[in-house]
Scaffold this active site. Structure first.
Site, PDB file in Angstrom:
ATOM      1  N   TYR A 199       6.208  -8.562   8.754  1.00  0.00           N
ATOM      2  CA  TYR A 199       5.879  -7.135   8.789  1.00  0.00           C
ATOM      3  C   TYR A 199       6.103  -6.575  10.193  1.00  0.00           C
ATOM      4  O   TYR A 199       5.869  -7.269  11.187  1.00  0.00           O
ATOM      5  CB  TYR A 199       4.402  -6.908   8.440  1.00  0.00           C
ATOM      6  CG  TYR A 199       4.011  -7.264   7.030  1.00  0.00           C
ATOM      7  CD1 TYR A 199       4.070  -6.314   6.012  1.00  0.00           C
ATOM      8  CD2 TYR A 199       3.550  -8.538   6.720  1.00  0.00           C
ATOM      9  CE1 TYR A 199       3.689  -6.624   4.719  1.00  0.00           C
ATOM     10  CE2 TYR A 199       3.170  -8.861   5.429  1.00  0.00           C
ATOM     11  CZ  TYR A 199       3.240  -7.901   4.429  1.00  0.00           C
ATOM     12  OH  TYR A 199       2.866  -8.219   3.153  1.00  0.00           O
TER      13      TYR A 199
ATOM     14  N   ASP B 184       0.830  -1.200   0.000  1.00  0.00           N
ATOM     15  CA  ASP B 184       0.000   0.000   0.000  1.00  0.00           C
ATOM     16  C   ASP B 184       0.867   1.255   0.000  1.00  0.00           C
ATOM     17  O   ASP B 184       2.035   1.219   0.395  1.00  0.00           O
ATOM     18  CB  ASP B 184      -0.914   0.020   1.230  1.00  0.00           C
ATOM     19  CG  ASP B 184      -1.970  -1.079   1.191  1.00  0.00           C
ATOM     20  OD1 ASP B 184      -2.332  -1.502   0.079  1.00  0.00           O
ATOM     21  OD2 ASP B 184      -2.415  -1.506   2.274  1.00  0.00           O
TER      22      ASP B 184
ATOM     23  N   ARG C  52      -3.944  -4.674   7.371  1.00  0.00           N
ATOM     24  CA  ARG C  52      -5.017  -3.702   7.641  1.00  0.00           C
ATOM     25  C   ARG C  52      -6.258  -4.391   8.206  1.00  0.00           C
ATOM     26  O   ARG C  52      -6.879  -3.900   9.144  1.00  0.00           O
ATOM     27  CB  ARG C  52      -5.373  -2.949   6.361  1.00  0.00           C
ATOM     28  CG  ARG C  52      -4.394  -1.840   6.016  1.00  0.00           C
ATOM     29  CD  ARG C  52      -4.883  -1.026   4.847  1.00  0.00           C
ATOM     30  NE  ARG C  52      -4.813  -1.754   3.589  1.00  0.00           N
ATOM     31  CZ  ARG C  52      -5.718  -1.661   2.618  1.00  0.00           C
ATOM     32  NH1 ARG C  52      -6.795  -0.913   2.785  1.00  0.00           N
ATOM     33  NH2 ARG C  52      -5.565  -2.323   1.495  1.00  0.00           N
TER      34      ARG C  52
ATOM     35  N   ASP D   6      -6.935   1.916   7.702  1.00  0.00           N
ATOM     36  CA  ASP D   6      -5.656   2.554   8.046  1.00  0.00           C
ATOM     37  C   ASP D   6      -5.865   4.057   8.183  1.00  0.00           C
ATOM     38  O   ASP D   6      -6.967   4.575   7.968  1.00  0.00           O
ATOM     39  CB  ASP D   6      -4.559   2.207   7.034  1.00  0.00           C
ATOM     40  CG  ASP D   6      -4.858   2.719   5.623  1.00  0.00           C
ATOM     41  OD1 ASP D   6      -5.723   3.607   5.469  1.00  0.00           O
ATOM     42  OD2 ASP D   6      -4.231   2.232   4.667  1.00  0.00           O
TER      43      ASP D   6
END
Length: 302
Positions: A67, A38, A172, A81
């Site tokens: 992550y 993203d 997310r 987000d």
């Protein structure tokens, strides 16, 4: 420049903008990536250029990714987000003990619904485009895996957590779902992709590295390349082009090459390696561009 590029995408750039950048500097039309990031996110983006695009399928499914995420509790947004419109959910205060209890529900195989604001395709159209056009649709839950997690920090309703997950896992959605479990709301605040399988963010090139044009390329050559003077051929070619590094025979019959130098010289070097000496026959060449971590002062035969 062809092969696989390990790139550190900065926050604020879309994955497509990074691809457009590489199209511009390489003049190559055939470019893709092995899993999007993203715009908000930063970190490891695997790019395929030219012949390297055929390897991208190995990164799109059945991969393990790591992550480092920051999740802010007390808010919700349509995009899950902070890029979306943030809606505050009252005076929300939670403690680490409660977070740890709820996290147990997410470990292992779980069903997860991707965000509607995502690139997932609905009848050939990206979901986010359908949302913007006001078209209603339903996304079906997908099975994903949270292999492991480590809480790094927690303060002021902001959770910093490292996640090791399967392909198809949306951080997310995880942030949103965890917020729902805590009855407090949660949005993804920041995200860094640190690893994809054995490739690490520490190896990834930045825009600054590309601009300097002094890079490192890791090459595996398969074919009739041992016992035919191939390593010495590499050495001679590297010496002419002022390239440093080494050539090494591997037990599986391949030759491994690490080469450092200017981008245009490395391109010429790779062109030479494809031909090889008279007795050699190159069947396959895997090319991985990455940043220089250890500097070599000469080219050696190992």
């Amino acid at each position: 420049m062809e092969g696989i590029v390990l790139f550190n995408k900065p926050s604020g750039y879309t994955s497509q903008q990074v691809l457009d950048y590489f199209k511009q500097i390489t003049k190559e039309k055939k470019i893709g990536h092995g899993g999007t990031l993203d715009k908000l996110a930063q970190g490891l983006l695997i790019i395929g250029i030219g012949t390297g695009t055929k390897y991208l399928r190995y990164f799109l499914t059945k991969t393990k990714k790591t992550y480092l995420a920051e999740i802010k509790f007390g808010y919700v947004s349509e995009t899950y987000d902070r890029e979306g419109k943030l809606i505050k959910k009252g005076n929300c205060q939670i403690d680490l003990k409660k977070i740890k209890e709820k996290l147990k529900k997410f470990q292992g195989k779980i069903k997860q619904i991707p965000p509607k604001y995502s690139a997932i395709k609905i009848k050939g159209q990206p979901a986010y485009k359908l949302v913007r056009r006001g078209i209603d649709f339903t996304l079906t839950p997908k099975e994903v895996n949270l292999y492991d997690y480590q809480i790094v920090d927690f303060y002021d309703n902001l959770l910093k957590i490292r996640l090791t997950v399967s392909s198809g896992f949306y951080v997310r959605s995880f942030a949103n779902d965890l917020g729902e479990e805590l009855s407090c709301g949660g949005v993804l605040w920041n995200l860094i992709r640190e690893k994809i399988n054995n490739f690490d963010l520490k190896q990834a090139l930045t825009f600054k590295d590309i601009e300097k044009k002094i890079l490192e390329v890791k090459i595996y050559v398969k074919g009739r390349v041992q016992g035919v003077g191939y390593r010495y051929f590499c050495y001679q070619s590297a010496k002419k082009l002022n390239i440093t590094g080494y050539a090494q025979n591997l037990l599986d019959g391949r030759v491994k090459i690490i080469a450092q130098g200017y981008l245009n010289k490395l391109d010429d070097f790779i062109g030479n390696l494809k031909k090889g000496p008279i007795l050699a026959k190159v069947d396959k060449m895997t090319i991985i561009w990455r940043r220089i971590i250890k500097q070599y002062n000469s080219f050696k035969i190992l």
